[in-house]
Design a protein around this motif. Structure first.
Motif, PDB file in Angstrom:
ATOM      1  N   ALA A   1       0.821  -1.462   0.009  1.00  0.00           N
ATOM      2  CA  ALA A   1       0.337   0.022   0.160  1.00  0.00           C
ATOM      3  C   ALA A   1       1.131   1.135   0.206  1.00  0.00           C
ATOM      4  O   ALA A   1       0.338   2.598  -0.157  1.00  0.00           O
ATOM      5  CB  ALA A   1      -0.624  -0.193   1.209  1.00  0.00           C
ATOM      6  N   THR A   2       1.583   1.234   0.382  1.00  0.00           N
ATOM      7  CA  THR A   2       3.218   2.574   0.267  1.00  0.00           C
ATOM      8  C   THR A   2       4.042   2.364   0.037  1.00  0.00           C
ATOM      9  O   THR A   2       4.977   0.962  -0.444  1.00  0.00           O
ATOM     10  CB  THR A   2       3.095   3.229   2.067  1.00  0.00           C
ATOM     11  N   PRO A   3       5.031   3.321  -0.933  1.00  0.00           N
ATOM     12  CA  PRO A   3       6.530   2.839  -1.357  1.00  0.00           C
ATOM     13  C   PRO A   3       7.123   2.696  -0.432  1.00  0.00           C
ATOM     14  O   PRO A   3       7.956   1.963  -0.620  1.00  0.00           O
ATOM     15  CB  PRO A   3       6.850   4.582  -1.806  1.00  0.00           C
ATOM     16  N   TRP A   4       7.049   2.895   0.927  1.00  0.00           N
ATOM     17  CA  TRP A   4       8.133   2.748   1.982  1.00  0.00           C
ATOM     18  C   TRP A   4       7.963   1.286   2.761  1.00  0.00           C
ATOM     19  O   TRP A   4       8.988   0.258   3.330  1.00  0.00           O
ATOM     20  CB  TRP A   4       8.250   3.456   3.049  1.00  0.00           C
ATOM     21  N   THR A   5       6.385   0.890   2.524  1.00  0.00           N
ATOM     22  CA  THR A   5       6.289  -1.011   2.826  1.00  0.00           C
ATOM     23  C   THR A   5       6.429  -1.781   1.560  1.00  0.00           C
ATOM     24  O   THR A   5       7.171  -2.637   1.944  1.00  0.00           O
ATOM     25  CB  THR A   5       4.614  -0.950   3.666  1.00  0.00           C
ATOM     26  N   TYR A   6       6.079  -1.425   0.351  1.00  0.00           N
ATOM     27  CA  TYR A   6       6.569  -2.176  -0.263  1.00  0.00           C
ATOM     28  C   TYR A   6       8.322  -2.638  -0.585  1.00  0.00           C
ATOM     29  O   TYR A   6       7.784  -3.365  -1.115  1.00  0.00           O
ATOM     30  CB  TYR A   6       6.132  -1.269  -1.820  1.00  0.00           C
ATOM     31  N   ALA A   7       8.923  -1.675  -0.380  1.00  0.00           N
ATOM     32  CA  ALA A   7      10.597  -1.795  -0.864  1.00  0.00           C
ATOM     33  C   ALA A   7      10.516  -3.212   0.226  1.00  0.00           C
ATOM     34  O   ALA A   7      11.849  -4.392  -0.547  1.00  0.00           O
ATOM     35  CB  ALA A   7      11.568  -0.586  -0.646  1.00  0.00           C
TER      36      ALA A   7
ATOM     37  N   LEU B   1       4.525   2.884  -8.647  1.00  0.00           N
ATOM     38  CA  LEU B   1       3.209   3.045  -8.355  1.00  0.00           C
ATOM     39  C   LEU B   1       1.495   1.953  -7.812  1.00  0.00           C
ATOM     40  O   LEU B   1       0.737   2.318  -7.549  1.00  0.00           O
ATOM     41  CB  LEU B   1       2.415   4.204  -9.352  1.00  0.00           C
ATOM     42  N   PHE B   2       2.026   1.148  -9.679  1.00  0.00           N
ATOM     43  CA  PHE B   2       0.884   0.014  -9.432  1.00  0.00           C
ATOM     44  C   PHE B   2       0.808  -0.414  -8.577  1.00  0.00           C
ATOM     45  O   PHE B   2      -0.973  -0.907  -7.614  1.00  0.00           O
ATOM     46  CB  PHE B   2       1.110  -0.352 -10.989  1.00  0.00           C
ATOM     47  N   ALA B   3       1.835  -0.992  -7.431  1.00  0.00           N
ATOM     48  CA  ALA B   3       2.100  -1.928  -6.826  1.00  0.00           C
ATOM     49  C   ALA B   3       1.144  -1.064  -5.331  1.00  0.00           C
ATOM     50  O   ALA B   3       0.173  -1.603  -4.864  1.00  0.00           O
ATOM     51  CB  ALA B   3       3.111  -2.264  -6.057  1.00  0.00           C
ATOM     52  N   ASN B   4       1.124   0.232  -5.208  1.00  0.00           N
ATOM     53  CA  ASN B   4       1.007   1.247  -3.814  1.00  0.00           C
ATOM     54  C   ASN B   4      -0.860   1.052  -4.460  1.00  0.00           C
ATOM     55  O   ASN B   4      -2.089   1.185  -3.475  1.00  0.00           O
ATOM     56  CB  ASN B   4       1.315   2.563  -3.860  1.00  0.00           C
ATOM     57  N   LEU B   5      -1.741   1.415  -5.759  1.00  0.00           N
ATOM     58  CA  LEU B   5      -2.695   1.116  -6.365  1.00  0.00           C
ATOM     59  C   LEU B   5      -3.124   0.040  -5.344  1.00  0.00           C
ATOM     60  O   LEU B   5      -4.847   0.335  -4.749  1.00  0.00           O
ATOM     61  CB  LEU B   5      -2.748   2.234  -7.600  1.00  0.00           C
TER      62      LEU B   5
ATOM     63  N   LEU C   1      12.984 -10.931  -8.738  1.00  0.00           N
ATOM     64  CA  LEU C   1      12.141  -9.928  -9.226  1.00  0.00           C
ATOM     65  C   LEU C   1      12.898  -8.909 -10.264  1.00  0.00           C
ATOM     66  O   LEU C   1      14.073  -8.789  -9.532  1.00  0.00           O
ATOM     67  CB  LEU C   1      11.189  -9.997  -8.512  1.00  0.00           C
ATOM     68  N   PRO C   2      12.191  -8.898 -10.821  1.00  0.00           N
ATOM     69  CA  PRO C   2      13.039  -7.456 -11.432  1.00  0.00           C
ATOM     70  C   PRO C   2      13.379  -6.717 -10.128  1.00  0.00           C
ATOM     71  O   PRO C   2      12.165  -6.290  -9.287  1.00  0.00           O
ATOM     72  CB  PRO C   2      11.901  -7.000 -12.652  1.00  0.00           C
ATOM     73  N   GLU C   3      14.234  -5.475 -10.613  1.00  0.00           N
ATOM     74  CA  GLU C   3      13.659  -4.412  -9.644  1.00  0.00           C
ATOM     75  C   GLU C   3      13.171  -3.377  -9.947  1.00  0.00           C
ATOM     76  O   GLU C   3      12.450  -3.033 -11.543  1.00  0.00           O
ATOM     77  CB  GLU C   3      15.171  -3.659  -9.706  1.00  0.00           C
ATOM     78  N   PRO C   4      12.517  -2.591  -8.578  1.00  0.00           N
ATOM     79  CA  PRO C   4      11.007  -2.140  -9.212  1.00  0.00           C
ATOM     80  C   PRO C   4      11.538  -0.749  -9.563  1.00  0.00           C
ATOM     81  O   PRO C   4      12.685   0.303  -9.468  1.00  0.00           O
ATOM     82  CB  PRO C   4      10.918  -1.994  -7.763  1.00  0.00           C
ATOM     83  N   ASP C   5      10.647  -0.037 -10.546  1.00  0.00           N
ATOM     84  CA  ASP C   5      10.942   1.762 -11.091  1.00  0.00           C
ATOM     85  C   ASP C   5       9.861   1.966 -10.304  1.00  0.00           C
ATOM     86  O   ASP C   5       8.684   1.294  -9.930  1.00  0.00           O
ATOM     87  CB  ASP C   5      10.942   1.042 -12.495  1.00  0.00           C
ATOM     88  N   ALA C   6       8.907   3.108 -10.486  1.00  0.00           N
ATOM     89  CA  ALA C   6       8.651   3.939 -10.283  1.00  0.00           C
ATOM     90  C   ALA C   6       7.767   3.640 -10.835  1.00  0.00           C
ATOM     91  O   ALA C   6       6.008   4.323 -10.090  1.00  0.00           O
ATOM     92  CB  ALA C   6       8.837   5.771 -10.929  1.00  0.00           C
ATOM     93  N   TRP C   7       6.911   3.165 -11.715  1.00  0.00           N
ATOM     94  CA  TRP C   7       5.799   3.152 -12.480  1.00  0.00           C
ATOM     95  C   TRP C   7       5.291   1.611 -11.777  1.00  0.00           C
ATOM     96  O   TRP C   7       3.880   1.265 -11.417  1.00  0.00           O
ATOM     97  CB  TRP C   7       5.521   2.105 -14.224  1.00  0.00           C
ATOM     98  N   GLN C   8       6.223   0.709 -11.389  1.00  0.00           N
ATOM     99  CA  GLN C   8       5.968  -0.763 -10.856  1.00  0.00           C
ATOM    100  C   GLN C   8       5.880   0.206  -9.282  1.00  0.00           C
ATOM    101  O   GLN C   8       4.563  -1.275  -8.899  1.00  0.00           O
ATOM    102  CB  GLN C   8       6.911  -1.839 -10.660  1.00  0.00           C
TER     103      GLN C   8
END
Length: 160
Positions: free
Chosen positions: A32-38, A65-69, A56-63
């Motif tokens: 749900a958040t960028p800080w917990t997704y990492a 964002l969609f994970a957080n959404l 897994l592939p390294e996350p980028d800003a789009w990934q």
């Protein structure tokens, strides 16, 4: 013998709806958040490597964002099903799980980590458990087992 999940109004069915919500909350809260997704991404990547499925592939800003959404929407949906569990929530959650399972299978077919099979199995299991007790009218609307259509006539059980 009648299955305890035969009708969506049965308490056992509502427990399945609630259990699927708790599963969703636990599994997706970290998205749900960028800080917990990492750290979730790192843990999933490590687990995937440990099982021999590769990182897994390294996350980028789009990934992210969609994970957080996705994480935000699923967390809210899970809390609703926990706080106010209704049979209709199981029907809609089963439909959503059908979509999620379809996209997970698509991702697996296009090279996603086999770690996804673990999540796909849970999606399919909860989807089946939540959709199976519902019956479908010929006009396309869902009807809980034993219910009557809007005109009050009993359902033709032979057509179900």
């Amino acid at each position: 013998m009648v299955s305890p999940l035969r009708t969506p109004a049965h308490p056992a069915y509502l427990r399945v709806v609630r259990a699927s919500a708790w599963y969703d909350l636990v599994v997706t809260a970290g998205f749900a958040t960028p800080w917990t997704y990492a750290p979730v991404h790192d843990a999933l990547s490590s687990g995937s490597r440990a099982l021999g499925f590769g990182a897994l592939p390294e996350p980028d800003a789009w990934q992210v964002l969609f994970a957080n959404l996705m994480g935000s929407v699923v967390v809210v949906w899970a809390v609703l099903r926990i706080v106010r569990t209704l049979p209709e929530h199981g029907l809609f959650d089963g439909a959503a799980r059908t979509l999620f399972a379809t996209w997970q299978a698509y991702a697996l077919a296009h090279g996603a980590s086999r770690l996804l099979w673990l999540f796909l199995g849970v999606e399919v299991a909860f989807g089946v458990l939540q959709l199976l007790p519902w019956r479908w009218r010929r006009n396309g609307g869902p009807v809980p087992d034993g219910a009557s259509p809007a005109d009050g006539r009993p359902l033709d059980t032979a057509s179900r």
